[in-house]
Design a protein around this motif. Structure first.
Motif, mmCIF file in Angstrom:
data_model
loop_
_atom_site.group_PDB
_atom_site.id
_atom_site.type_symbol
_atom_site.label_atom_id
_atom_site.label_comp_id
_atom_site.label_asym_id
_atom_site.label_seq_id
_atom_site.Cartn_x
_atom_site.Cartn_y
_atom_site.Cartn_z
ATOM 1 N N PRO A 45 0.820 -1.208 0.000
ATOM 2 C CA PRO A 45 0.000 0.000 0.000
ATOM 3 C C PRO A 45 0.858 1.263 0.000
ATOM 4 C CG PRO A 45 -0.061 -1.082 2.146
ATOM 5 C CD PRO A 45 0.641 -2.006 1.221
ATOM 6 N N TYR A 46 0.277 2.320 -0.536
ATOM 7 C CA TYR A 46 0.984 3.590 -0.610
ATOM 8 C C TYR A 46 1.308 4.129 0.782
ATOM 9 C CZ TYR A 46 1.883 8.505 -1.736
ATOM 10 O OH TYR A 46 2.450 9.742 -1.845
ATOM 11 N N GLY A 47 0.402 3.848 1.756
ATOM 12 C CA GLY A 47 0.626 4.357 3.113
ATOM 13 C C GLY A 47 1.870 3.793 3.756
ATOM 14 N N ALA A 48 2.261 2.557 3.373
ATOM 15 C CA ALA A 48 3.471 1.968 3.953
ATOM 16 C C ALA A 48 4.714 2.738 3.492
ATOM 17 C CB ALA A 48 3.574 0.498 3.554
ATOM 18 N N PHE A 49 4.773 3.118 2.209
ATOM 19 C CA PHE A 49 5.906 3.895 1.718
ATOM 20 C C PHE A 49 5.948 5.274 2.375
ATOM 21 C CE2 PHE A 49 5.923 0.617 -1.404
ATOM 22 C CZ PHE A 49 7.204 0.588 -1.908
ATOM 23 N N ALA A 50 4.760 5.909 2.505
ATOM 24 C CA ALA A 50 4.725 7.227 3.129
ATOM 25 C C ALA A 50 5.153 7.159 4.590
ATOM 26 C CB ALA A 50 3.317 7.804 3.013
ATOM 27 N N THR A 51 4.704 6.096 5.302
ATOM 28 C CA THR A 51 5.078 5.946 6.716
ATOM 29 C C THR A 51 6.581 5.741 6.863
ATOM 30 O OG1 THR A 51 2.907 4.974 7.164
ATOM 31 C CG2 THR A 51 4.625 4.622 8.805
ATOM 32 N N CYS A 52 7.165 4.889 6.012
ATOM 33 C CA CYS A 52 8.617 4.662 6.088
ATOM 34 C C CYS A 52 9.396 5.942 5.777
ATOM 35 C CB CYS A 52 9.014 3.559 5.119
ATOM 36 S SG CYS A 52 8.424 1.920 5.596
ATOM 37 N N LYS A 53 8.870 6.758 4.886
ATOM 38 C CA LYS A 53 9.589 7.973 4.505
ATOM 39 C C LYS A 53 9.473 9.046 5.583
ATOM 40 C CE LYS A 53 9.913 11.399 0.799
ATOM 41 N NZ LYS A 53 9.378 11.838 -0.501
ATOM 42 N N VAL A 54 8.257 9.247 6.093
ATOM 43 C CA VAL A 54 8.038 10.327 7.067
ATOM 44 C C VAL A 54 8.623 9.962 8.429
ATOM 45 C CG1 VAL A 54 6.280 11.671 8.258
ATOM 46 C CG2 VAL A 54 6.010 11.170 5.829
#
Length: 710
Positions: A45-54
């Motif tokens: 999911p896109y949220g996993a990439f955003a969480t890892c980045k932020v």
């Protein structure tokens, strides 16, 4: 494989686990691990990439899913730049991204049990990679870029189609453990592969023409170069911690499944008991089931309404999140353009310094040419340097101001994004709490209804048992009274037979025929006039229907109530039960046969008129057919006839059967019979009732006939 394959939606438990893990990773004080394993995902999911980045996660665990690609179309692999442990085992990955070498901080990469056929060349750019597990794939060769894995300590390539190792693997000086299928290898030879990792590395170093140093000499520099990051031991501890948490979660899930199975068994047992009661009380169970269905329908409608509201709210939250991410992207692009401008300014400054140097050289040359004095040269140079330094300081100050403003703006945007995400999580938790509250309320209502139904069923069962007990007691009393009455009637019949025999012997033979005619006429005259008229008025097709179904005992009942075929076509099984037809199979057979006759009559009306005309009502005979003359013997079969049912043998079971049939239906048809105190009532009528069929009526007629004969 179909061209338009439909993605399989994850189950409800998998979706709840994914939401829980995402919320857990975003909580304040959470660790550096994001675990979204066992969530039945077809893509990350896109949220996993955003969480890892932020949140700069360092451990990403995505094993035991249905992943076919690592990076979705709308995401970038640079979002995982801080990840040090990446676990992707037990998926369906056929290839890795070509730019996986951008994950420069990656130290552990687990690709066990996938569908990989090759590894990208950029994997050699993972300078800090220490553990690489590609066990159980379809690899046929390793890329030559593995020589760039300077920190590699463990490599597992077993369970593949690999037959040769690249020579560049000899440059992986820190390799301590190499696992492969020695029997399937051709280069190095199987005997060298069976000797262990050190023998393989020595062979590869010999082939490359370099010396083989032991891995311990390169291990310490490798650890020192990775000192700023997480060590392998730390990674191992993280993996062990993750495995412990996973096993604990699995135990909890198994306990939940056991409790769920136990609840299901209890529910099935309860339903079985309820079904046994439902067979005896069909009407009550139907009402209870309809009420239960209404409650479940309302619960389902409420659940659907809540899910629709939740989906709408989730869509709104997703739109807001996408807007925030777009704003973050725009901001990052603006910051990138400003940084580019700053770099261009720095280049211009370099070019200006080069120009200054050229000017200085030109000045020196001009001094030599013009023979300017030393003092004038010094003054001129000081002025030029001062002006250049002043200009340079001004540009540097401007660049610092631009950098501070852009950094502050970026921090503000990041804080706003975090606060908005926290608000969205809080709203989502509140909605989940409301939904759980509604579900618990609905379940409590259903349990309360079930308890009420159970208590009502128990009360009804107790009432039914009491009623059956009373009926059995009444049947026993009736049996005893009928037995006594039958004995008295037998004695009286014997006396009447003796007196009749004496009268018959006293008559002459010439008057004997007239005597029997008179006796038969008396018997016919003793038949009730209302019964004659009712039986004559009954339709012949209805009488034939009852005879066809062996239900001739119910002819007087249909005649008494003046039932016709048209009336029977509109009746139901419950109406026949009220009339006294207690057999359920006979009820449905009578109704089905009557409807068939009516259907034929409606399609062919002439057939019904012809059948009615075939059986006209003839006059009642006034005398019997010719019989051989001669008086009956005193000791013939008449001595063993029952005065109630007129059977040849006097049995207690006959009275019991008649009482049972009359007792079951007598409660609904009793008002149509004369009471015990009315004239013409028979003592056996209290046990048989009107619905006892022809038994009670024949008994009453026989008593009257014998009374007339006397």
């Amino acid at each position: 494989m179909p061209l338009f394959s439909r993605k399989k939606k994850p189950s409800e438990d998998a979706r709840k686990r994914l939401e829980y893990q995402m919320c857990l990773a975003k909580e304040a004080g959470a660790d550096d691990t994001l675990d979204i394993s066992r969530c039945e995902l077809s893509e990350v999911p896109y949220g996993a990439f955003a969480t890892c980045k932020v949140l700069q996660k360092k451990v990403l665990i995505i094993h035991t899913n249905n992943l076919t690609s690592l990076v979705p179309k709308s995401c970038s692999l640079l979002s995982l730049i801080t990840v040090k442990v990446l676990d992707l085992h037990d998926n369906q990955l056929a290839s890795l991204p070509a730019d996986i070498g951008q994950l420069t901080a990656l130290q552990v990469l687990n690709l066990e049990r996938n569908l990989l056929k090759s590894l990208p060349q950029s994997i050699g750019d993972l300078a800090q990679l220490q553990v690489l597990n590609v066990k159980g794939n379809q690899l046929r060769a390793l890329p030559g870029s593995v020589s760039g894995l300077r920190s590699l300590r463990a490599l597992d390539v077993s369970g593949n189609e690999l037959q040769e190792l690249p020579r560049g693997l000899a440059h992986a000086r820190s390799l301590q453990t190499l696992t492969l299928d020695a029997s399937a290898m051709t280069y190095p030879p199987p005997e060298i592969c069976s000797a262990g990792t050190e023998a393989i590395q020595q062979f590869l170093c010999t082939e490359c023409g370099i010396a083989y140093p032991p891995p311990s000499q390169h291990l310490l520099p490798t650890l020192e170069s990775n000192g700023g990051g997480t060590s392998v031991d730390g990674v191992d501890r993280t993996v062990e911690k993750y495995l412990e948490e996973e096993s604990e979660w699995q135990n909890k899930f198994l306990d939940y499944e056991k409790r769920k199975e136990r609840k299901t068994q209890e529910k099935l047992e309860f339903e079985r008991r309820l079904n046994v009661g439902q067979r005896e009380q069909a009407l009550l169970v139907q009402q209870l089931n309809s009420h239960k269905d209404e409650i479940l329908q309302t619960v389902r409608e409420e659940q659907q309404r809540l899910e629709q509201g939740l989906s709408r709210h989730q869509r709104c939250l997703e739109e807001e999140r996408l807007k925030l991410l777009q704003q973050l992207k725009d901001t990052e692009q603006g910051i990138a353009t400003r940084i580019q401008k700053l770099l261009e300014d720095n280049q211009r400054q370099k070019r200006s310094s080069d120009i200054l140097k050229s000017l200085e050289n030109e000045r020196i040359r001009m001094e030599q040419l013009m023979a300017i004095t030393q003092e004038e040269t010094e003054q001129l140079r000081r002025r030029e340097v001062a002006s250049a330094m002043q200009q340079m300081l001004a540009e540097t100050y401007k660049n610092k101001l631009l950098q501070t403003t852009s950094e502050s703006r970026r921090q503000d945007l990041v804080s706003q994004a975090c606060s908005s995400l926290a608000e969205m999580d809080q709203k989502f938790q509140q909605i989940l709490a409301w939904q759980q509250l509604d579900q618990s309320k609905a379940v409590s209502d259903i349990l309360q209804q079930v308890e009420m139904q159970k208590s009502a069923f128990e009360a009804l069962q107790v009432k039914k048992d009491l009623m059956h007990r009373q009926i059995r007691n009444q049947i026993k009393l009736i049996e005893t009274e009928l037995l006594q009455l039958t004995q008295l009637e037998v004695k009286r019949q014997e006396l009447d037979t003796e007196t009749l025999q004496l009268e018959m012997e006293a008559k002459s033979e010439t008057k004997q025929e007239n005597y029997w005619l008179i006796q038969y006429q008396r018997l016919l005259n003793q038949k009730p006039l209302s019964l004659k008229l009712q039986e004559k008025g009954l339709e012949q097709q209805l009488v034939a229907l009852l005879l066809e179904l062996s239900a001739e005992q119910y002819v007087p009942i249909f005649a008494h109530h003046r039932i016709s075929l048209d009336t029977l076509g509109t009746m139901s099984a419950s109406d026949l039960e009220k009339l006294g037809v207690t057999e359920a199979g006979l009820q449905h057979a009578i109704l089905r046969r009557a409807r068939e006759i009516l259907a034929v009559a409606t399609t062919i009306p002439e057939l019904r008129r012809a059948e009615e005309s075939e059986a006209p009502a003839g006059p009642e005979p006034s005398a019997p057919l010719e019989e051989p003359p001669g008086p009956a013997a005193p000791g013939d079969e008449r001595q063993s006839e029952c005065v109630v049912c007129m059977e040849r043998e006097v049995r207690a079971g006959t009275a019991r059967d008649g009482a049972g049939r009359g007792g079951r239906a007598g409660s609904s048809a009793a008002p149509a019979l004369p009471g015990p105190g009315m004239p013409g009532a028979h003592p056996a009528r209290s046990g048989h009732g009107r619905a006892g069929g022809e038994t009670g009526r024949d008994g009453r007629g026989s008593v009257r006939a014998w009374a007339g004969a006397r």
